[in-house]
Motif scaffolding. Sequence first.
Motif, PDB file in Angstrom:
ATOM      1  N   ASP A  83       0.832  -1.208   0.000  1.00 62.41           N
ATOM      2  CA  ASP A  83       0.000   0.000   0.000  1.00 62.41           C
ATOM      3  C   ASP A  83       0.869   1.262   0.000  1.00 62.41           C
ATOM      4  N   CYS A  84       1.894   1.261   0.845  1.00 65.21           N
ATOM      5  CA  CYS A  84       2.780   2.429   0.938  1.00 65.21           C
ATOM      6  C   CYS A  84       3.565   2.630  -0.357  1.00 65.21           C
ATOM      7  N   ARG A  85       4.034   1.541  -0.975  1.00 63.28           N
ATOM      8  CA  ARG A  85       4.743   1.654  -2.251  1.00 63.28           C
ATOM      9  C   ARG A  85       3.839   2.290  -3.313  1.00 63.28           C
ATOM     10  N   GLU A  86       2.609   1.808  -3.351  1.00 66.15           N
ATOM     11  CA  GLU A  86       1.658   2.335  -4.341  1.00 66.15           C
ATOM     12  C   GLU A  86       1.424   3.835  -4.131  1.00 66.15           C
ATOM     13  N   ILE A  87       1.238   4.217  -2.888  1.00 65.33           N
ATOM     14  CA  ILE A  87       1.034   5.645  -2.576  1.00 65.33           C
ATOM     15  C   ILE A  87       2.295   6.443  -2.919  1.00 65.33           C
ATOM     16  N   ALA A  88       3.476   5.888  -2.580  1.00 59.44           N
ATOM     17  CA  ALA A  88       4.740   6.589  -2.867  1.00 59.44           C
ATOM     18  C   ALA A  88       4.934   6.770  -4.368  1.00 59.44           C
ATOM     19  N   ILE A  89       4.635   5.739  -5.129  1.00 62.46           N
ATOM     20  CA  ILE A  89       4.794   5.830  -6.589  1.00 62.46           C
ATOM     21  C   ILE A  89       3.831   6.866  -7.159  1.00 62.46           C
ATOM     22  N   LYS A  90       2.572   6.795  -6.741  1.00 64.41           N
ATOM     23  CA  LYS A  90       1.578   7.766  -7.240  1.00 64.41           C
ATOM     24  C   LYS A  90       1.944   9.189  -6.832  1.00 64.41           C
ATOM     25  N   SER A  91       2.364   9.360  -5.579  1.00 59.00           N
ATOM     26  CA  SER A  91       2.740  10.694  -5.101  1.00 59.00           C
ATOM     27  C   SER A  91       3.950  11.219  -5.864  1.00 59.00           C
ATOM     28  N   SER A  92       4.951  10.359  -6.056  1.00 54.54           N
ATOM     29  CA  SER A  92       6.156  10.766  -6.793  1.00 54.54           C
ATOM     30  C   SER A  92       5.804  11.129  -8.225  1.00 54.54           C
ATOM     31  N   GLN A  93       4.969  10.313  -8.847  1.00 52.33           N
ATOM     32  CA  GLN A  93       4.578  10.594 -10.233  1.00 52.33           C
ATOM     33  C   GLN A  93       3.828  11.926 -10.331  1.00 52.33           C
ATOM     34  N   THR A  94       2.915  12.153  -9.388  1.00 52.31           N
ATOM     35  CA  THR A  94       2.169  13.414  -9.367  1.00 52.31           C
ATOM     36  C   THR A  94       3.116  14.582  -9.131  1.00 52.31           C
ATOM     37  N   PHE A  95       4.039  14.420  -8.188  1.00 54.03           N
ATOM     38  CA  PHE A  95       5.007  15.453  -7.848  1.00 54.03           C
ATOM     39  C   PHE A  95       5.881  15.790  -9.063  1.00 54.03           C
ATOM     40  N   ILE A  96       6.404  14.760  -9.707  1.00 55.26           N
ATOM     41  CA  ILE A  96       7.268  14.978 -10.878  1.00 55.26           C
ATOM     42  C   ILE A  96       6.451  15.547 -12.043  1.00 55.26           C
ATOM     43  N   TYR A  97       5.231  15.086 -12.209  1.00 51.56           N
ATOM     44  CA  TYR A  97       4.363  15.613 -13.270  1.00 51.56           C
ATOM     45  C   TYR A  97       4.147  17.114 -13.079  1.00 51.56           C
ATOM     46  N   ASP A  98       3.888  17.533 -11.819  1.00 56.96           N
ATOM     47  CA  ASP A  98       3.692  18.971 -11.540  1.00 56.96           C
ATOM     48  C   ASP A  98       4.962  19.770 -11.847  1.00 56.96           C
ATOM     49  N   ILE A  99       6.114  19.248 -11.477  1.00 61.64           N
ATOM     50  CA  ILE A  99       7.385  19.934 -11.753  1.00 61.64           C
ATOM     51  C   ILE A  99       7.620  19.986 -13.265  1.00 61.64           C
ATOM     52  N   GLU A 100       7.349  18.872 -13.926  1.00 60.61           N
ATOM     53  CA  GLU A 100       7.537  18.832 -15.380  1.00 60.61           C
ATOM     54  C   GLU A 100       6.621  19.849 -16.077  1.00 60.61           C
ATOM     55  N   LYS A 101       5.409  19.984 -15.556  1.00 57.35           N
ATOM     56  CA  LYS A 101       4.466  20.963 -16.097  1.00 57.35           C
ATOM     57  C   LYS A 101       5.022  22.392 -15.939  1.00 57.35           C
ATOM     58  N   LYS A 102       5.546  22.684 -14.741  1.00 56.79           N
ATOM     59  CA  LYS A 102       6.153  24.002 -14.498  1.00 56.79           C
ATOM     60  C   LYS A 102       7.349  24.212 -15.422  1.00 56.79           C
ATOM     61  N   PHE A 103       8.170  23.160 -15.567  1.00 54.46           N
ATOM     62  CA  PHE A 103       9.349  23.253 -16.413  1.00 54.46           C
ATOM     63  C   PHE A 103       8.956  23.492 -17.871  1.00 54.46           C
ATOM     64  N   ASN A 104       7.964  22.755 -18.362  1.00 52.19           N
ATOM     65  CA  ASN A 104       7.506  22.929 -19.747  1.00 52.19           C
ATOM     66  C   ASN A 104       6.948  24.340 -19.966  1.00 52.19           C
ATOM     67  N   ASN A 105       6.226  24.848 -18.990  1.00 51.99           N
ATOM     68  CA  ASN A 105       5.687  26.209 -19.072  1.00 51.99           C
ATOM     69  C   ASN A 105       6.833  27.218 -19.149  1.00 51.99           C
ATOM     70  N   LEU A 106       7.834  27.015 -18.297  1.00 54.57           N
ATOM     71  CA  LEU A 106       9.011  27.882 -18.294  1.00 54.57           C
ATOM     72  C   LEU A 106       9.761  27.774 -19.626  1.00 54.57           C
ATOM     73  N   SER A 107       9.865  26.553 -20.131  1.00 57.42           N
ATOM     74  CA  SER A 107      10.542  26.318 -21.409  1.00 57.42           C
ATOM     75  C   SER A 107       9.826  27.053 -22.544  1.00 57.42           C
ATOM     76  N   GLU A 108       8.514  27.036 -22.527  1.00 58.01           N
ATOM     77  CA  GLU A 108       7.741  27.760 -23.547  1.00 58.01           C
ATOM     78  C   GLU A 108       7.998  29.273 -23.458  1.00 58.01           C
ATOM     79  N   GLN A 109       8.070  29.773 -22.229  1.00 56.45           N
ATOM     80  CA  GLN A 109       8.353  31.201 -22.050  1.00 56.45           C
ATOM     81  C   GLN A 109       9.733  31.555 -22.599  1.00 56.45           C
TER      82      GLN A 109
END
Length: 183
Positions: free
Chosen positions: A89-115
């Motif tokens: 259960d904890c692994r699943e939550i950690a993977i989902k949280s990490s993926q969400t966390f990295i996705y949010d950072i990647e989104k910010k990075f892509n936005n910055l890259s576009e700018q």
Amino acid sequence: MAMANNKTHCFTCNKEKITFRCEGCSKRFCFMDLAEHKQILNDELNHIINNYDQFKQTINERKQNPSLIKQINQWETNSIEIIQQKARDCREIAIKSSQTFIYDIEKKFNNLSEQIKEIHKENEFNEIELNYLKNQLIEVTQELNNLSKISIQQDSQLFINEISIISSIKKSKFTFSLSKLHQ
């Protein structure tokens, strides 16, 4: 000359005969009934031996496969299963949280890259915009390097039911001496 009368009553047949005294029960038996009495005693001894053998077999069975050990093994298995399920259960939550966390950072990075691409394409920028882009890149990089937003928290309360062994058995001294019976 008269023959001495050695006859007494037999305990079993109650007839007046030549009798023999049993040292164990102090009763007197004629020759025939003495043999029967001896057979009864042998049967009782065999019964005691059978009970002894059964008891010995029970002891050996309990040595080889005691129920307490089975219970401890079952507790261990259940506890391991609970821990493994919690870890999954904890692994699943950690993977989902990490993926969400990295996705949010990647989104910010892509936005910055576009700018950055837009500014580069228009070729119109100044120090304020460059400082802003530089600070945004530093912030996103620090966010990515700072995965401490996801951490493990351990609860100090017991997660697994603890077991212990409680024994109310008192050691007793059991000494048996056949020689004391013959005194």
